[in-house]
Design a protein around this motif. Structure first.
Motif, mmCIF file in Angstrom:
data_model
loop_
_atom_site.group_PDB
_atom_site.id
_atom_site.type_symbol
_atom_site.label_atom_id
_atom_site.label_comp_id
_atom_site.label_asym_id
_atom_site.label_seq_id
_atom_site.Cartn_x
_atom_site.Cartn_y
_atom_site.Cartn_z
ATOM 1 N N LEU A 43 -34.997 20.189 -29.545
ATOM 2 C CA LEU A 43 -35.998 20.762 -30.158
ATOM 3 C C LEU A 43 -37.166 21.233 -29.269
ATOM 4 N N LEU A 44 -37.670 20.345 -28.268
ATOM 5 C CA LEU A 44 -38.624 20.984 -27.362
ATOM 6 C C LEU A 44 -38.253 21.987 -26.642
ATOM 7 N N ILE A 45 -37.056 22.116 -25.882
ATOM 8 C CA ILE A 45 -36.477 23.262 -25.087
ATOM 9 C C ILE A 45 -36.297 24.626 -25.979
ATOM 10 N N GLY A 46 -35.983 24.189 -27.154
ATOM 11 C CA GLY A 46 -35.713 25.427 -28.266
ATOM 12 C C GLY A 46 -37.077 26.012 -28.511
ATOM 13 N N ALA A 47 -37.950 25.293 -28.742
ATOM 14 C CA ALA A 47 -39.396 25.675 -29.238
ATOM 15 C C ALA A 47 -39.902 26.421 -28.071
ATOM 16 N N GLU A 48 -39.809 26.173 -26.886
ATOM 17 C CA GLU A 48 -40.294 26.650 -25.665
ATOM 18 C C GLU A 48 -39.572 28.126 -25.450
ATOM 19 N N ILE A 49 -38.249 28.058 -25.656
ATOM 20 C CA ILE A 49 -37.619 29.379 -25.710
ATOM 21 C C ILE A 49 -37.986 30.496 -26.594
ATOM 22 N N GLY A 50 -37.985 29.786 -27.701
ATOM 23 C CA GLY A 50 -38.279 30.867 -28.831
ATOM 24 C C GLY A 50 -39.858 31.173 -28.692
ATOM 25 N N ALA A 51 -40.592 30.629 -28.283
ATOM 26 C CA ALA A 51 -42.031 30.968 -28.365
ATOM 27 C C ALA A 51 -42.142 32.006 -26.943
ATOM 28 N N ALA A 52 -41.452 31.684 -25.871
ATOM 29 C CA ALA A 52 -41.341 32.752 -24.546
ATOM 30 C C ALA A 52 -40.707 34.049 -24.960
ATOM 31 N N ARG A 53 -39.601 33.829 -25.910
ATOM 32 C CA ARG A 53 -39.111 35.020 -26.126
ATOM 33 C C ARG A 53 -39.893 36.032 -27.054
ATOM 34 N N ARG A 54 -40.593 35.414 -27.967
ATOM 35 C CA ARG A 54 -41.501 36.428 -28.644
ATOM 36 C C ARG A 54 -42.649 36.896 -27.959
ATOM 37 N N ARG A 55 -43.071 36.154 -26.926
ATOM 38 C CA ARG A 55 -44.266 36.376 -26.061
ATOM 39 C C ARG A 55 -43.968 37.421 -24.977
ATOM 40 N N LEU A 56 -42.966 37.227 -24.198
ATOM 41 C CA LEU A 56 -42.492 37.752 -22.868
ATOM 42 C C LEU A 56 -41.220 38.554 -22.770
ATOM 43 N N ALA A 57 -40.521 38.426 -24.041
ATOM 44 C CA ALA A 57 -39.074 38.968 -23.544
ATOM 45 C C ALA A 57 -38.818 39.964 -24.654
ATOM 46 N N ALA A 58 -39.693 40.657 -25.087
ATOM 47 C CA ALA A 58 -39.702 41.781 -26.031
ATOM 48 C C ALA A 58 -38.054 42.493 -26.065
ATOM 49 N N GLU A 59 -38.173 43.205 -24.744
ATOM 50 C CA GLU A 59 -37.083 44.203 -24.630
ATOM 51 C C GLU A 59 -35.693 43.469 -23.984
ATOM 52 N N SER A 60 -36.071 42.811 -22.630
ATOM 53 C CA SER A 60 -34.725 42.639 -21.920
ATOM 54 C C SER A 60 -34.301 41.061 -22.512
ATOM 55 N N ARG A 61 -33.168 40.793 -21.920
ATOM 56 C CA ARG A 61 -32.395 39.596 -22.282
ATOM 57 C C ARG A 61 -31.927 39.058 -21.105
ATOM 58 N N LYS A 62 -32.190 39.604 -20.150
ATOM 59 C CA LYS A 62 -31.651 39.264 -18.565
ATOM 60 C C LYS A 62 -32.812 38.253 -18.074
ATOM 61 N N LEU A 63 -32.290 37.320 -17.594
ATOM 62 C CA LEU A 63 -33.220 36.232 -16.977
ATOM 63 C C LEU A 63 -32.866 35.247 -15.861
ATOM 64 N N LEU A 64 -33.627 35.012 -14.841
ATOM 65 C CA LEU A 64 -33.326 34.281 -13.664
ATOM 66 C C LEU A 64 -33.716 32.974 -14.223
ATOM 67 N N LEU A 65 -33.048 31.797 -13.937
ATOM 68 C CA LEU A 65 -33.284 30.402 -14.149
ATOM 69 C C LEU A 65 -33.432 29.928 -12.858
ATOM 70 N N VAL A 66 -34.697 29.298 -12.696
ATOM 71 C CA VAL A 66 -34.858 28.646 -11.338
ATOM 72 C C VAL A 66 -35.079 27.195 -11.586
#
Lengths: 314, 314
Positions: free
Chosen positions: B242-265
């Motif tokens: 739930l917590l990780i999903g909420a983070e990813i959902g919010a970040a996707r809405r706010r920062l990832a409007a166009e691209s779906r490519k992502l670097l995971l550190v």
């Protein structure tokens, strides 16, 4: 016989609200008036070692309750980990049937009964309450009503045709406590200072507008003051506004599709915060004192359980 | 001269990642290879009493770093409450200018520099980072990229034209820790048991679909098992989802409007959880080891700061 003793001889029952962290007992006469009362911090969590019966006996003794006074209890004392389990009643749960499902505890004291809690047995929205069902029973609600009971675990409850139809729990108070005392946000908490209502309501509005506010806005409470973009003294007020606003927004979506009329069961500072946040969210609010409604319900249920004792006490 | 000593004479710099609760030091040669390393729990919070210089000197001594080895530091040591403040660089913050803004600390050791953090000076989305900017600098990103750095305070960062353009912090790790150890949900935490991926991803999907999940779904983690509607052993896995999903959902809405490519550190168990949750959310993920990218960046920055020392160490 002193006049004090003579008053105590009018005792009809002892009504107890036994929560996780608190204990409250009222000695009531047949009309429901308070003859004496006792409060303590011996909630379910602290009582387990000393024992429930010992704790109850001490409180009864302290206020001079006559031997054999019947006792009616609501709250966590009826949990599986409490004194004796009083199994949950499923929704829809008629409020006037709660007393009939109280369990009887074998003790050396008088007749002791523990009221059941209420459960929503729904895999998509499982939920439970213990104690709030009694507060609600004391409201004397006629017709369909929405009730909000703020606290450590806030409850929103829909009453339909005299029964608890549907409800939802929000961990608002507990999350506020954890974040303000144990998280990095503790650095921006203004140690009990009263925030201004403008700041509080601005945070409530943000939360009503953005349902994911608890995911997106918490770290900003720390970063804003660090960058001199926000008043560090407003941290607790803003956190409280975001959390209460998020609760009200979610409850409005889930439970309040039609009506905007609402009964708020609360008092003091928390009640005032919820009242103004609920008004901001468009609710038409009536406020009821939480303790009073508990006592009213316990007295009414005791009259059902012990009609002859009531006669004798008159 | 032992071969060990001869290797140490090749030392070019010491690179330090000094966080809130951890300390990591690598002795690097001119090519960036690790000659020796030292780790400890003397993060900013624990070091304040003993002193930063003493702590650093002990670690340098322990690994036999030659006297006068220059030291480059990233992380919370540069905070206002740290060793010496290295003021935040505002966004857009070019990654290749970070080293030039390092502050020099007066010590009896070699040349010691602390790198700045990065700040988003925006009243609607104030945010700060210290340490992550260095990890990002080590990625060698060309062009526009979205980066996710999970942790106690997860960061999502948009890189544009070699600069940190925009970012957001989520308190995911800290909230998980508080809820699973200190809230009522501690009763349904499965003490470190590895949950199954199906349960985790189901929770991730719920959170992606309902942005207010942290307001509405937490208490159900407790109520579900109480009512035998959910497996009590799945509590921690569901909370994490739930917590990780909420983070990813919010970040996707706010920062990832166009691209779906992502670097995971990230790395280890946390990296694996994020990788599968990000894939569920439709991201195309490349994973980079967090420690490696920090070391790479610190070495590259040290080469800029001390070009002649690098010559000598060759």
């Amino acid at each position: 016989m002193t006049s004090d003793e003579s008053v105590r001889r009018n005792a009809f029952c002892a009504a107890v609200d036994w929560g996780t962290t608190s204990f409250r007992l009222w000695l009531l006469d047949a009309g429901g008036a308070v003859i004496a009362q006792s409060r303590g911090t011996e909630g379910m969590e602290r009582v387990r070692e000393r024992g429930f019966e010992t704790t109850l006996a001490e409180h009864l003794d302290k206020i001079g309750a006559p031997a054999g006074t019947p006792v009616i209890i609501c709250g966590m004392a009826g949990a599986r980990q409490g004194w004796m389990e009083a199994p949950y009643r499923p929704v829809p749960a008629p409020l006037d049937e709660l007393a009939a499902h109280a369990v009887r505890v074998e003790t050396s004291l008088g007749d002791v009964r523990i009221l059941p809690g209420v459960a929503q047995i729904d895999a998509d929205a499982p939920d439970v309450m213990r104690g709030e069902e009694t507060q609600i029973a004391g409201l004397g609600v006629q017709g369909d009503t929405l009730v909000c009971l703020p606290g450590t675990h806030s409850k929103w409850v829909r009453i339909e045709e005299g029964a608890i139809a549907d409800f939802a729990t929000f961990m608002t108070g507990e999350i506020f406590d954890l974040l303000s005392r144990h998280s990095i946000l503790r650095h921006v908490m203004d140690a009990g200072e009263e925030g201004d209502e403008t700041t509080f309501l601005a945070a409530v509005r943000e939360a009503l507008a953005e349902p994911d506010v608890l995911t997106t806005k918490l770290f900003a409470l720390r970063a804003g003051p660090l960058l001199s973009l926000a008043d560090p003294a407003a941290g607790a007020t803003r956190l409280s506004g975001l959390l209460i606003g998020a609760e009200i927004g979610a409850a409005r979506r889930r439970l309040a599709a039609e009506s905007r009329k609402l009964l708020l069961v609360s008092s003091g500072r928390l009640g005032a915060l919820y009242r103004s946040a609920l008004a901001e969210a468009g609710f038409d609010v009536d406020t009821v004192d939480a303790e009073e409604t508990t006592r009213t319900a316990l007295h009414a249920m005791a009259r059902r359980l012990w009609p002859s004792a009531e006669e004798n006490a008159r």
